[in-house]
Design an enzyme around this catalytic site. Structure first.
Site, PDB file in Angstrom:
ATOM      1  N   GLU A   1      95.031  36.206 -49.404  1.00 18.36           N
ATOM      2  CA  GLU A   1      94.099  35.221 -49.974  1.00 18.36           C
ATOM      3  C   GLU A   1      93.790  34.143 -48.950  1.00 18.36           C
ATOM      4  OE1 GLU A   1      92.806  31.511 -52.029  1.00 18.36           O
ATOM      5  OE2 GLU A   1      94.578  31.814 -50.818  1.00 18.36           O
TER       6      GLU A   1
ATOM      7  N   ASP B   1     101.461  26.781 -53.844  1.00 19.22           N
ATOM      8  CA  ASP B   1     100.346  27.666 -53.465  1.00 19.22           C
ATOM      9  C   ASP B   1     100.892  29.004 -52.992  1.00 19.22           C
ATOM     10  OD1 ASP B   1      97.878  28.632 -52.819  1.00 19.22           O
ATOM     11  OD2 ASP B   1      97.515  27.307 -51.139  1.00 19.22           O
TER      12      ASP B   1
ATOM     13  N   ASP C   1     100.546  35.843 -50.561  1.00 23.26           N
ATOM     14  CA  ASP C   1     100.694  35.342 -49.195  1.00 23.26           C
ATOM     15  C   ASP C   1     100.678  33.811 -49.160  1.00 23.26           C
ATOM     16  OD1 ASP C   1      97.916  35.461 -49.944  1.00 23.26           O
ATOM     17  OD2 ASP C   1      97.355  35.118 -47.865  1.00 23.26           O
TER      18      ASP C   1
ATOM     19  N   HIS D   1      98.134  35.037 -55.717  1.00 23.88           N
ATOM     20  CA  HIS D   1      98.213  35.645 -54.379  1.00 23.88           C
ATOM     21  C   HIS D   1      99.627  35.518 -53.836  1.00 23.88           C
ATOM     22  CE1 HIS D   1      97.968  31.854 -51.975  1.00 23.88           C
ATOM     23  NE2 HIS D   1      97.110  31.437 -52.887  1.00 23.88           N
TER      24      HIS D   1
HETATM   25 ZN    ZN Z   1      96.301  29.544 -52.808  1.00 23.34          ZN
END
Ligand code: ZN
Length: 369
Positions: A130, A101, A73, A71
């Site tokens: 996400e 992340d 974002d 993802h």
């Molecule tokens: Zn994540």
């Protein structure tokens, strides 16, 4: 190259509230340079902001053997955190928003596909939104632009292959009463007392859910939570309305509807004792979980490549949506989920490098045998 790619990605502010067009443009350029065919799947979010999912394919085919999914974002960051968009190395770690992340995984994926012979079709999938309800992945699952045999979904798992995840469901419950002076309760009906009786029944349902055990998880059953409650207008008025949130995380073998059915039966039982009971259940989220068998070739491959035994998580990931594109899914990535979403988010450099190697091996075994 790996580190520069991560620095480039971290430099682009891609907090979920903004459009992710800039990071998608960067990824599109990188994929084109690798000879991949890119396709954009744009949509407008609730606030009318353009969001884009990007699919990059090694061949123009409707079905791929392997997809690497990340993802684009991130969660917001403190404006005083100077390293947030300026990747900084310290003590073998790279600090920055999204470093673990999930930009670390994306950088690893872009690096891994260089210099590998790809004989069977491969896709890179980059999603939006996400962090705010898996919305980009849900859009893709609905549009079904391709079928995928095996998906490797990036999330910080400290390189532990995650083969199953619980679902996520949410409902708002609105209980009505009748306002009256609290000195004369008989002429009204308290929505707060009514909600309390329903919540007591929900606590019993939570106990009952423990009987449906799924040993792969900790806790090994569907959990339920009332996180928010709000009711009444004054201390000396019988509450006219009481609202609460009902959240549950179903094990993947149990349909999300199960808890709703139990709750509706509880409301009916309560209404037998309190015929005036008015209660509305607004179920607004039902994200499914996912499970891949422990003996799946995908899980075995990643266990061998990482030396880590596979496990499960009790929260939602994009793996469930990838499963809707067919085949099997696993979640894995460098960094620790406990370090994500905080000021000072980082990815350990050795894990980032190992992740690249693990992805390279996965591509070799699945796409260039
Ligand atoms: Zn994540």
């Amino acid at each position: 190259m790996l580190r520069q790619t991560l620095a480039d990605l971290v430099k682009i502010d891609s907090v979920s509230s903004r459009s992710n067009a800039e990071i998608i443009e960067y990824l599109e350029d990188r994929c084109s340079a690798l000879g991949l065919i890119t396709r954009r799947f744009p949509y407008l979010d609730e606030l009318g902001v353009e969001k884009i999912n990007l699919v990059a394919l090694s061949a123009d085919v409707p079905e791929v053997e392997l997809a690497l999914v990340g993802h684009t974002d991130t969660v917001p960051y403190d404006p005083h955190w100077s390293e947030a968009t300026n990747l900084t190395e310290r003590d073998g770690k790279l600090y920055g928003r999204g470093s673990c992340d999930t930009k670390g995984f994306i950088a690893a994926a872009l690096t891994a596909i260089e210099n590998v012979n790809i004989n069977k079709p491969l896709a890179l999938i980059f999603t939006a939104d996400e962090e705010i309800g898996l919305r980009g992945a849900k859009q893709l699952a609905e549009a079904k632009p391709l079928r995928v045999r095996y998906s490797i979904v990036g999330e910080p798992t400290s390189l532990k292959p995650i083969r199953a995840g619980k679902g996520y469901s949410l409902a708002e419950v609105i209980v009505k009463g009748r306002e009256a002076h609290s000195a004369y309760p008989a002429i009204g009906a308290s929505a707060v007392f009514r909600a309390a009786r329903l919540i007591n029944r929900l606590e019993s349902i939570a106990e009952q859910l423990k009987k449906d055990q799924h040993d792969a998880f900790d806790p090994a059953y569907t959990t339920l939570n009332i996180g928010l409650i709000h009711g009444g207008s004054a201390k000396n008025v019988l509450a006219g309305e009481c609202r609460f949130t009902l959240e549950w995380r179903p094990v993947p073998t149990q349909p999300s509807e199960h808890v709703l059915e139990l709750f509706r039966a509880a409301i009916d039982a309560e209404r037998k004792l309190d015929p005036g009971l008015e209660c509305e259940v607004d179920a607004n989220r039902q994200d499914t979980g996912f499970e891949t068998a422990p003996d799946s070739p995908l899980i075995k491959l990643l266990e061998d490549a990482t030396g880590n035994q596979s496990g499960t998580v009790a929260f939602g990931t994009e793996a469930a949506q990838m499963k809707l594109l067919g085949g099997e899914a696993v979640v894995i990535g460098p960094g620790d989920i406990r370090e994500a979403h905080r000021t000072g988010e980082f990815v350990p450099i050795d894990e980032l490098e190992r992740c690249t190697e693990v992805l390279r091996q996965s591509i070799q075994q699945l796409c260039s045998p």
